[in-house]
Design a protein around this motif. Structure first.
Motif, PDB file in Angstrom:
ATOM      1  N   PHE A 385     -10.468   1.630 -12.378  1.00 35.03           N
ATOM      2  CA  PHE A 385      -9.319   1.128 -13.123  1.00 35.03           C
ATOM      3  C   PHE A 385      -9.077   1.943 -14.382  1.00 35.03           C
ATOM      4  CE2 PHE A 385      -9.809  -2.603 -10.525  1.00 35.03           C
ATOM      5  CZ  PHE A 385      -8.512  -2.992 -10.354  1.00 35.03           C
ATOM      6  N   MET A 389      -5.783   4.055 -15.341  1.00 36.92           N
ATOM      7  CA  MET A 389      -5.015   3.686 -16.519  1.00 36.92           C
ATOM      8  C   MET A 389      -4.822   4.869 -17.456  1.00 36.92           C
ATOM      9  SD  MET A 389      -4.710   0.833 -18.625  1.00 36.92           S
ATOM     10  CE  MET A 389      -4.882   0.598 -20.318  1.00 36.92           C
ATOM     11  N   THR A 411       2.142   1.829 -10.281  1.00 38.06           N
ATOM     12  CA  THR A 411       2.143   0.394 -10.025  1.00 38.06           C
ATOM     13  C   THR A 411       1.520   0.093  -8.671  1.00 38.06           C
ATOM     14  OG1 THR A 411       4.222   0.370 -11.209  1.00 38.06           O
ATOM     15  CG2 THR A 411       3.605  -1.625 -10.065  1.00 38.06           C
ATOM     16  N   PHE A 414      -2.153   0.494  -8.744  1.00 39.37           N
ATOM     17  CA  PHE A 414      -2.797  -0.635  -9.412  1.00 39.37           C
ATOM     18  C   PHE A 414      -2.840  -1.845  -8.492  1.00 39.37           C
ATOM     19  CE2 PHE A 414      -2.279   1.064 -13.830  1.00 39.37           C
ATOM     20  CZ  PHE A 414      -3.596   0.902 -14.169  1.00 39.37           C
ATOM     21  N   LYS A 415      -1.727  -2.072  -7.846  1.00 41.67           N
ATOM     22  CA  LYS A 415      -1.673  -3.228  -6.960  1.00 41.67           C
ATOM     23  C   LYS A 415      -2.691  -3.090  -5.847  1.00 41.67           C
ATOM     24  CE  LYS A 415       2.800  -5.293  -7.605  1.00 41.67           C
ATOM     25  NZ  LYS A 415       4.210  -5.221  -7.282  1.00 41.67           N
ATOM     26  N   ILE A 418      -6.001  -3.826  -7.143  1.00 46.58           N
ATOM     27  CA  ILE A 418      -6.189  -5.255  -7.383  1.00 46.58           C
ATOM     28  C   ILE A 418      -6.463  -5.960  -6.075  1.00 46.58           C
ATOM     29  CG2 ILE A 418      -5.004  -7.349  -8.072  1.00 46.58           C
ATOM     30  CD1 ILE A 418      -3.579  -5.685 -10.188  1.00 46.58           C
ATOM     31  N   GLU A 421      -9.754  -5.268  -4.956  1.00 50.09           N
ATOM     32  CA  GLU A 421     -10.725  -5.975  -5.756  1.00 50.09           C
ATOM     33  C   GLU A 421     -10.842  -7.414  -5.297  1.00 50.09           C
ATOM     34  OE1 GLU A 421     -13.461  -5.619  -8.767  1.00 50.09           O
ATOM     35  OE2 GLU A 421     -12.161  -4.105  -7.854  1.00 50.09           O
ATOM     36  N   GLN A 422      -9.677  -8.004  -5.022  1.00 50.62           N
ATOM     37  CA  GLN A 422      -9.683  -9.428  -4.714  1.00 50.62           C
ATOM     38  C   GLN A 422     -10.305  -9.718  -3.356  1.00 50.62           C
ATOM     39  OE1 GLN A 422      -5.642 -10.236  -5.468  1.00 50.62           O
ATOM     40  NE2 GLN A 422      -5.997 -10.926  -7.580  1.00 50.62           N
TER      41      GLN A 422
ATOM     42  N   VAL B 132      -1.098  -0.820 -19.840  1.00 49.64           N
ATOM     43  CA  VAL B 132      -0.761  -1.136 -18.454  1.00 49.64           C
ATOM     44  C   VAL B 132       0.709  -1.479 -18.350  1.00 49.64           C
ATOM     45  CG1 VAL B 132      -1.210  -2.682 -16.539  1.00 49.64           C
ATOM     46  CG2 VAL B 132      -3.069  -1.975 -17.986  1.00 49.64           C
ATOM     47  N   GLU B 139       6.468  -4.495 -13.589  1.00 50.13           N
ATOM     48  CA  GLU B 139       6.183  -4.794 -12.184  1.00 50.13           C
ATOM     49  C   GLU B 139       5.022  -5.748 -12.012  1.00 50.13           C
ATOM     50  OE1 GLU B 139       7.519  -3.543  -9.128  1.00 50.13           O
ATOM     51  OE2 GLU B 139       9.227  -3.252 -10.473  1.00 50.13           O
ATOM     52  N   LEU B 140       4.006  -5.560 -12.842  1.00 52.33           N
ATOM     53  CA  LEU B 140       2.815  -6.391 -12.667  1.00 52.33           C
ATOM     54  C   LEU B 140       2.990  -7.696 -13.429  1.00 52.33           C
ATOM     55  CD1 LEU B 140      -0.224  -4.002 -12.905  1.00 52.33           C
ATOM     56  CD2 LEU B 140       0.939  -4.852 -10.915  1.00 52.33           C
ATOM     57  N   GLU B 144      -1.995 -10.340 -13.636  1.00 49.77           N
ATOM     58  CA  GLU B 144      -2.475  -9.095 -13.030  1.00 49.77           C
ATOM     59  C   GLU B 144      -2.834  -8.090 -14.115  1.00 49.77           C
ATOM     60  OE1 GLU B 144      -0.443  -8.552  -8.702  1.00 49.77           O
ATOM     61  OE2 GLU B 144       0.870  -8.416 -10.433  1.00 49.77           O
ATOM     62  N   LEU B 147      -6.036  -9.031 -15.545  1.00 57.05           N
ATOM     63  CA  LEU B 147      -7.142  -8.690 -14.651  1.00 57.05           C
ATOM     64  C   LEU B 147      -7.495  -7.216 -14.791  1.00 57.05           C
ATOM     65  CD1 LEU B 147      -8.856  -9.874 -12.264  1.00 57.05           C
ATOM     66  CD2 LEU B 147      -7.252  -8.694 -10.793  1.00 57.05           C
ATOM     67  N   VAL B 148      -6.451  -6.405 -14.807  1.00 54.09           N
ATOM     68  CA  VAL B 148      -6.702  -4.967 -14.937  1.00 54.09           C
ATOM     69  C   VAL B 148      -7.425  -4.688 -16.246  1.00 54.09           C
ATOM     70  CG1 VAL B 148      -5.594  -2.745 -15.246  1.00 54.09           C
ATOM     71  CG2 VAL B 148      -4.783  -4.279 -13.492  1.00 54.09           C
ATOM     72  N   ARG B 151     -10.980  -5.698 -16.029  1.00 48.96           N
ATOM     73  CA  ARG B 151     -11.770  -4.772 -15.201  1.00 48.96           C
ATOM     74  C   ARG B 151     -12.080  -3.486 -15.983  1.00 48.96           C
ATOM     75  NH1 ARG B 151     -14.945  -5.026 -11.816  1.00 48.96           N
ATOM     76  NH2 ARG B 151     -14.352  -3.023 -10.942  1.00 48.96           N
TER      77      ARG B 151
END
Lengths: 910, 187
Positions: A385, A389, A411, A414-415, A418, A421-422, B132, B139-140, B144, B147-148, B151
């Protein structure tokens, strides 16, 4: 300087910038903290500010604020400020020197000497004496320049040495000032200071005779640095297409630009190859060799002469083209040509081999250079992450569309992460997927095999065609058309098949690259094998032709003497166009390669013109009158196909390497191609392409390209070396005609041109008795280096593991500290008074608590005494790796086992 | 430029070359670019190094920065007053740090400062969330982003104080494969 202080400086520097930001607000508060050293720093800054008239207060203020911020850190502050400090020390010393001088020649310059003495004394009470005093002193010293000579005589050895050291340090500072994270203004000022200092005292160093030498050295050094800088300026001005690439880069991100940078690199390399080939082979032959038409190999045969100038013949590279300097067959086997006695055959061979040698060297060197930049290996994914970033934005992007795409791709990534991760991995129908993947690979293998067979078949057919006349255009160019088509259709087919596999796009890209590469390579090698068949056939044919031509020659002479019985002199030679000649397989191979290259260029350019330009035009202008939105919908604009383009370039280069030996002109063609393709593709990409939907980074892939290049270089090296070493050259064309093997030229040179003992030396060196041990030695060396590198790798892994462990430990320790403290607090509350034996602990705990609880939020400079400790701790703890164990101020801690100390047992022990 | 007006003195150029990673041609080009931003404000003659600053809105309108989600922060970081007003010195400083030849160490320091939105010397969760948000637009969702950020803290925060110090940041970037190739702007 020791490493630790280095890190300290860095750390301090980082902090200090922060200080600067705060400094603006805080600079009104009282200063007067810190001891002598802080004051010294201040003083020196004041001295520095004197130079730059328009800003003499901001940095000192800042620094003061910084000082105030970390009062307990006087020492570290010191090392950060070492530059001004040193300068200050310099002043002091200067003062001393002047002092002595003043005593010596008191009568001469009384007033000044007095002032100086005052200054020297004033040093003792720096705290009160502000910057004014120092300024005065400074001015003094600048006024003193004229007298410096006398003063230096009284300088002692030690001072000289110190001064010298200082000057060296200043110089180092000047050299590295651009690496300091300071504001430009400060940098300029410090630089000026340092330069003045160096200017002033450089000349003063060295004694008697040594001084002149020293001054000379210093002067030369200056000149050298100046020269280097100018050279650097010149060199960077020579790098072509910088602006062009930059423009592309800002529109499409670094991945597309990486292709153009690669292209430029290739152009550079090919320019060198071009220089070698043309400078040492082609131009000497043109200038000094026999002219066209003088001997059979330089003349178009009689039966071809009528059509030799036809356009269609020339585009096939036969006719006049075939008998030109572009191809192997044109070169004569004369040992030396021209008045310079240029050894053309030898030069030809050496250039042929040198091409490979140079390319290998350059590719490997570039790979090695690429390998060690870019920090670490991105393998371990402990920072998924964080990297996404902080390192995913491409700062080069300057185009809104690309930026939008980049935003979207970030994006998405990242999604994805995520989601990953989930839910770790969702199980789908794994059997189906496996089946599909196997199927896909099967299909691709079939395609590869099919394409290989097709090429073999076509080459065979073309050999049949070669013996026939009245061929259609298609039949003549079948081979090139088929190969280009395969290169065009194959990748698309692979892409379609790859959709069956449902790989992650990054993995899919790699597979795709590998498959296309296999296709190209397979095609190239089938083509080569088929060519070799042809070469062998030609070699057999050659035998009979050779006899034929000798017989014809004899017959011609016989006829001549029969026709002119009176002529007793030697008969005139046969007209060169009539001589029967062999097939000259080298030229045939060369022609094939040139044709292949040219058709490749044509196909590439046409694809760009049709696939990108025409498509863009249609999409753009038909969009006004169309049923659906062409720009957003199906045809849309093309994307720049990086992988395809890179592979095309690599593959093309492979052909150049292979063909260059048989067709020296090929290198020239390639240079032209790269040059035009730079402009053409730059234009095309800017005019008709849109940025990638998934903007991916060009990281490391550069070395991937290089790896491909190296592989293909090696593969193209093999056939050429094979022909040089083991096939007999044609008997009547090329620089090696009449010799058993091509490399016989070298033997000849050794025998004839070098002194005799060299010959014997070489014969010894070529002795198997020497070669075998040499080979063995090399194998041993390789083995040794290999095992050494393995050992390094192991220790690397080991260190990595250790670092990981240290990191985990540190984490645990930090995490536990808070809770430990909590426990300790409770304990303390419960048992306020314990025996003396336990006394040490509560004391420590008392010290600890504020640390753990407050350290993150400590506002420096807000509290009194206790803050010293806190500040120190919070600063030190920031770098657990660099100085792990030393995280506490040594002073206040008791000798007993400490809470939270890893070595002392589990942290929750108490 | 056609006219013979001197922009810099020779020693000024030398000094700038010492202090930045630019060649003299690039310095002159930078000055030209700087001047293009406000031709009537910036004099051609810089021999006495006048202290003129340009407001951030002008600087961020440069095509090199226009699309950058962090442009405001970049400009602020490099301006001396912290508000984004750049003098020519600051301007050059900025592009020098963002140029290609700069060592990783230096780039990391400035990158850290750029991502440090509240300028407290640490990247706290707020900073990270802000980053972020800038990178992904809207978008997020909020959780979320949270969470990022969490993390990231888990990954990179070595000392467990809930925020990233410069050293944490360096340690993380040091291993990143392509930070150095992406954190630069060519001008």
């Amino acid at each position: 300087m020791p490493k630790k202080s280095d890190t300290r400086i860095l750390e301090d520097v980082g902090i200090e910038i922060d200080g600067e930001v705060d400094g603006a607000e805080e600079n009104n508060k009282p200063k007067g903290k810190g001891g002598k050293k802080t004051a010294a720093g201040k003083r020196s800054k004041a001295a520095g500010s004197e130079d730059d008239e328009d800003d003499d207060d901001a940095p000192p203020k800042t620094r003061r604020a910084a000082n105030k911020k970390k009062p307990a850190q006087a020492d570290e502050e010191d090392s950060d400020d070492d530059v001004p400090q040193r300068r200050c020390a310099g002043n002091r010393r200067r003062g001393k020197v002047r002092d002595k001088g003043g005593e010596g020649g008191e009568s001469k310059r009384k007033g000044r000497g007095g002032k100086k003495q005052k200054n020297a004394k004033g040093k003792a009470k720096e705290n009160e004496k502000g910057s004014d005093d120092d300024k005065k002193k400074k001015k003094d010293s600048s006024g003193d320049d004229s007298n410096s000579d006398e003063e230096e005589d009284s300088m002692s050895e030690g001072e000289m040495a110190r001064l010298m050291e200082e000057v060296e340090e200043k110089k180092k500072l000047i050299a590295t000032i651009r690496n300091k994270p300071w504001r430009m203004r400060r940098r300029l000022k410090v630089l000026k200071e340092a330069q003045q200092f160096v200017d002033k005292f450089e000349g003063a160093l060295g004694k008697g005779k040594g001084r002149k030498l020293y001054a000379y050295k210093v002067m030369m050094m200056k000149k050298w640095i100046k020269f280097q800088r100018d050279f650097e300026n010149f060199r960077s001005a020579c790098i072509p297409w910088e602006r062009k690439i930059k423009e592309v880069e800002s529109h499409f991100g670094s991945s597309v630009a990486s292709y153009f940078i690669f292209l430029r690199w290739m152009y550079g390399m090919n320019m060198v190859l071009f220089g070698l080939t043309f400078g040492l082979v082609v131009i000497p032959e043109v200038l000094m060799g026999l002219p066209y038409g003088s001997i059979p190999r330089k003349t178009v045969p009689r039966e071809d002469q009528d059509t030799a100038m036809d356009y269609s013949v020339l585009t096939d590279f036969s006719g006049y083209c075939k008998y030109s300097v572009l191809f192997y067959g044109y070169y004569n086997d004369q040992r030396t040509i021209g008045f310079l006695k240029f050894r053309l055959p030898l030069s030809y061979l050496l250039v042929g081999v040198g091409t490979f040698g140079y390319s290998l060297m350059v590719v490997i060197r570039t790979m090695a250079k690429n390998a060690d930049v870019g920090g670490g290996d991105g393998e371990d994914s402990e920072f998924t992450f964080a990297w996404k970033m902080f390192t995913s934005w491409d700062y080069l992007i300057g185009n809104s569309e690309t930026a939008d795409n980049k935003f979207a791709s970030i994006t998405t990534s990242f999604k994805e992460s995520i989601v990953d991760e989930q839910e770790n991995q969702k199980d789908e129908n794994i059997h189906l997927r496996r089946f599909l993947r196997v199927l896909a690979n099967f299909l691709i293998t079939c395609t590869l095999g099919g394409s290989g067979y097709l090429i073999y078949f076509v080459v065979k057919r073309s050999q049949e065609f070669a013996n026939m006349s009245n061929l259609s255009w298609y039949e003549k160019n079948e081979l090139e058309i088929i190969m280009s088509l395969l290169g065009l259709v194959g990748p698309m087919l692979f892409e379609t098949i790859a959709e069956l596999e449902e790989y992650h796009p990054r993995i899919a890209l790699k597979w795709q690259l590998g498959r296309i590469f296999a296709l190209f390579l397979g095609n190239l090698y089938t083509f080569l094998l088929a060519l070799f068949d042809e070469v062998n056939a030609k070699l057999e044919e050659e035998e009979s032709i050779r006899n034929n031509s000798i017989w014809l020659m004899k017959e011609y002479y016989a006829n001549y003497t029969a026709n002119n019985p009176n002529d007793t002199g030697t008969p005139p030679p046969m007209p060169p166009a009539d001589v029967i000649r062999g097939p000259c397989w080298e030229t045939t191979v060369g022609v094939e390669f040139v044709k292949l290259t040219v058709s490749d260029i044509q196909v590439t350019y046409l694809t760009i013109l049709i696939g990108d330009f025409l498509r863009a035009v249609i999409v753009r202008f038909l969009n006004y009158c169309w049923c659906w939105d062409l720009e957003a919908g199906w045809p849309s604009y093309g994307e720049f196909d990086i992988s395809g383009n890179v592979l095309g370039l690599v593959f093309n280069q492979g052909m150049i390497w292979m063909g260059a030996f048989y067709a020296p002109g090929l290198v020239g063609i390639n240079v032209l191609r790269l040059l035009s393709s730079m402009y053409y593709q730059c234009w095309a990409v800017m005019a008709c392409n849109v940025p990638h939907e998934r903007v991916f980074k060009a990281s490391k892939s550069n070395n991937f390209y290089m790896g491909l290049l190296l592989l293909i270089l090696f593969l193209s090296l093999l056939p050429v070396v094979y022909t040089i070493m083991s096939l007999p050259p044609s008997f009547d064309c090329g620089p090696f005609s009449g010799r058993q093997r091509m490399f016989d030229v070298i033997m000849e040179t050794i025998d004839l041109d070098l002194p005799a003992f060299m010959g014997t030396l070489f014969s010894y060196a070529a002795n198997p008795g020497l070669i075998i041990p040499a080979v063995l030695l090399m194998v041993l060396a390789i083995y040794y280096l290999n095992s050494v590198s393995e050992a390094y790798q192991n220790s690397n892994m080991e260190l990595k593991k250790k670092m990981q462990m240290a990191r985990d430990e540190e984490k645990n320790r930090r995490n536990n500290k808070d809770s430990t403290n909590q426990v300790m607090k409770d304990l303390e509350d419960l048992l306020p008074k314990r025996s003396v034996a336990h006394h040490a602990h509560p004391v420590n705990n008392a010290e600890k608590r504020p640390e753990g609880g407050k350290s993150p939020k400590v506002k420096p400079g807000t509290a009194g005494g206790g803050v010293h400790v806190q500040k120190d701790v919070s600063l030190a703890s920031a770098n657990p790796n660099a100085r792990g164990p030393v995280t506490r101020a040594p002073g206040p801690r008791g000798p007993g086992p400490l809470p939270g100390r890893p070595g002392a047992g589990p942290p929750r022990r108490q | 430029m056609g006219n013979k007006q001197v922009t810099f003195k020779e020693e000024q150029l030398e000094e700038y070359q010492d202090c930045t990673f630019f060649t003299r041609k690039e310095i002159l080009r930078l000055h030209r670019r700087f001047r293009e931003l406000a031709p009537n404000l910036i004099p051609l003659d810089y021999t006495n190094s006048p202290d003129i600053t340009l407001p951030p809105c002008l600087i961020t309108s440069m095509p090199e920065l226009k699309e950058n989600p962090f442009r405001q922060r970049i400009v602020e970081t490099f301006s001396e007053d912290g508000k984004g007003n750049l003098s020519f010195n600051d301007f050059m400083d900025m592009f020098s740090i963002l140029s290609e030849m700069v060592p990783l160490e230096l780039k990391m320091i400035y990158a850290f400062k750029i991502y440090d939105f509240n300028k407290d010397g640490f990247l706290c969760e707020k900073d990270v969330e802000e980053t972020v948000a800038r990178l992904t637009g809207k978008e997020l969702r909020l959780e979320e982003r949270r969470l990022v950020a969490q993390r990231i803290m888990e990954e990179a925060d070595l000392d467990g104080d809930g925020k990233l110090s410069l050293l944490d940041f360096k340690n993380m970037i040091w291993k990143a494969p392509d930070f150095i190739s992406l954190f630069h702007i060519r001008i």
